[in-house]
Design a protein around this motif. Structure first.
Motif, PDB file in Angstrom:
ATOM      1  N   THR A  43       2.243   9.034   6.341  1.00  0.00           N
ATOM      2  CA  THR A  43       2.649   8.539   4.810  1.00  0.00           C
ATOM      3  C   THR A  43       1.746   7.114   4.414  1.00  0.00           C
ATOM      4  O   THR A  43       1.551   6.247   5.461  1.00  0.00           O
ATOM      5  CB  THR A  43       4.168   7.875   5.080  1.00  0.00           C
ATOM      6  OG1 THR A  43       4.763   9.191   5.420  1.00  0.00           O
ATOM      7  CG2 THR A  43       4.632   7.620   3.663  1.00  0.00           C
ATOM      8  N   ILE A  45       1.276   4.005   1.796  1.00  0.00           N
ATOM      9  CA  ILE A  45       1.734   3.411   0.502  1.00  0.00           C
ATOM     10  C   ILE A  45       0.480   2.330   0.037  1.00  0.00           C
ATOM     11  O   ILE A  45       0.042   1.539   0.817  1.00  0.00           O
ATOM     12  CB  ILE A  45       2.946   2.305   1.167  1.00  0.00           C
ATOM     13  CG1 ILE A  45       4.016   3.021   1.515  1.00  0.00           C
ATOM     14  CG2 ILE A  45       3.425   1.398  -0.210  1.00  0.00           C
ATOM     15  CD1 ILE A  45       5.189   2.268   2.129  1.00  0.00           C
ATOM     16  N   HIS A  47      -0.222  -0.400  -2.621  1.00  0.00           N
ATOM     17  CA  HIS A  47       0.658  -1.529  -3.481  1.00  0.00           C
ATOM     18  C   HIS A  47      -0.198  -2.327  -4.026  1.00  0.00           C
ATOM     19  O   HIS A  47      -1.289  -2.738  -3.619  1.00  0.00           O
ATOM     20  CB  HIS A  47       1.499  -2.394  -2.319  1.00  0.00           C
ATOM     21  CG  HIS A  47       2.183  -3.625  -3.028  1.00  0.00           C
ATOM     22  ND1 HIS A  47       2.292  -4.579  -2.616  1.00  0.00           N
ATOM     23  CD2 HIS A  47       2.956  -3.538  -4.055  1.00  0.00           C
ATOM     24  CE1 HIS A  47       3.007  -5.504  -3.479  1.00  0.00           C
ATOM     25  NE2 HIS A  47       3.524  -4.676  -4.128  1.00  0.00           N
ATOM     26  N   ALA A  56       4.090   0.204  -6.355  1.00  0.00           N
ATOM     27  CA  ALA A  56       3.637   1.256  -4.920  1.00  0.00           C
ATOM     28  C   ALA A  56       3.596   2.737  -5.233  1.00  0.00           C
ATOM     29  O   ALA A  56       4.706   3.265  -5.827  1.00  0.00           O
ATOM     30  CB  ALA A  56       4.824   0.724  -4.098  1.00  0.00           C
ATOM     31  N   SER A  57       2.693   3.097  -4.744  1.00  0.00           N
ATOM     32  CA  SER A  57       2.542   4.814  -4.566  1.00  0.00           C
ATOM     33  C   SER A  57       2.641   5.011  -3.265  1.00  0.00           C
ATOM     34  O   SER A  57       2.268   4.504  -2.308  1.00  0.00           O
ATOM     35  CB  SER A  57       1.038   5.068  -5.175  1.00  0.00           C
ATOM     36  OG  SER A  57       0.946   4.781  -6.612  1.00  0.00           O
ATOM     37  N   ILE A  58       3.651   6.155  -3.160  1.00  0.00           N
ATOM     38  CA  ILE A  58       3.987   6.620  -1.760  1.00  0.00           C
ATOM     39  C   ILE A  58       3.645   8.126  -1.674  1.00  0.00           C
ATOM     40  O   ILE A  58       4.091   8.959  -2.480  1.00  0.00           O
ATOM     41  CB  ILE A  58       5.193   6.059  -1.561  1.00  0.00           C
ATOM     42  CG1 ILE A  58       5.741   4.883  -1.718  1.00  0.00           C
ATOM     43  CG2 ILE A  58       5.652   6.484   0.124  1.00  0.00           C
ATOM     44  CD1 ILE A  58       7.253   4.792  -1.921  1.00  0.00           C
ATOM     45  N   GLU A  69      11.335   5.821   3.691  1.00  0.00           N
ATOM     46  CA  GLU A  69      10.170   5.150   3.510  1.00  0.00           C
ATOM     47  C   GLU A  69       9.892   4.643   2.151  1.00  0.00           C
ATOM     48  O   GLU A  69       9.410   3.740   1.950  1.00  0.00           O
ATOM     49  CB  GLU A  69       9.095   6.313   3.623  1.00  0.00           C
ATOM     50  CG  GLU A  69       8.850   6.742   5.098  1.00  0.00           C
ATOM     51  CD  GLU A  69       8.348   7.961   5.446  1.00  0.00           C
ATOM     52  OE1 GLU A  69       7.208   8.127   6.365  1.00  0.00           O
ATOM     53  OE2 GLU A  69       8.147   8.959   4.587  1.00  0.00           O
ATOM     54  N   ILE A  70      10.832   5.262   1.325  1.00  0.00           N
ATOM     55  CA  ILE A  70      10.908   4.933   0.047  1.00  0.00           C
ATOM     56  C   ILE A  70      11.543   3.534  -0.082  1.00  0.00           C
ATOM     57  O   ILE A  70      11.377   2.468  -0.735  1.00  0.00           O
ATOM     58  CB  ILE A  70      11.752   5.790  -1.061  1.00  0.00           C
ATOM     59  CG1 ILE A  70      10.751   7.231  -0.893  1.00  0.00           C
ATOM     60  CG2 ILE A  70      11.755   5.345  -2.408  1.00  0.00           C
ATOM     61  CD1 ILE A  70      11.595   8.319  -1.689  1.00  0.00           C
ATOM     62  N   ALA A  73       9.302   0.821   1.021  1.00  0.00           N
ATOM     63  CA  ALA A  73       8.434   0.468   0.174  1.00  0.00           C
ATOM     64  C   ALA A  73       8.974  -0.703  -0.689  1.00  0.00           C
ATOM     65  O   ALA A  73       8.518  -1.615  -1.543  1.00  0.00           O
ATOM     66  CB  ALA A  73       7.912   1.693  -0.610  1.00  0.00           C
TER      67      ALA A  73
END
Length: 107
Positions: A43, A45, A47, A56-58, A69-70, A73
């Protein structure tokens, strides 16, 4: 019932300078922004933060991004609370999270 996550054992590591993501390419679109990249078990992230943007893109190439995880973030990377962010899932499965003041990524 609310789920309380313990992040002490679940941490992402800062891989900004390891060349996994071409930060220079991302930086070109966000001149003056601080861009950090974090990773944990597939995963990623990304930022981006400056005076106007806190985003933030995950994503996870090995499968779905997990709920914790979300939340990580939001709380640990964006340093916000769930009530203060907007979440959008792109067609490609990337999860975008930004503060409500910065809703430029949510369309």
């Amino acid at each position: 019932m609310a789920i309380i996550y313990q992040f002490s054992k679940r941490t992402f590591r800062d891989i900004t300078n390891e060349g996994v993501v071409d930060v220079d390419k991302v930086t070109a679109d966000f001149i003056g922004s601080v861009i950090k990249v974090y990773e944990r078990k597939g995963t990623i992230i990304v930022h981006i933060k400056d005076k106007k943007v806190n985003h933030a893109s995950i994503s996870n190439t090995n499968g779905q991004v997990k709920e914790w995880e979300i939340k990580y973030a939001i709380e640990q990377v964006l340093e916000s609370e769930i009530k203060d962010v907007l979440v959008h899932v792109s067609r490609t499965g990337v999860i975008h999270v930004c503060t409500k003041e910065d809703n430029t990524f949510i369309k």
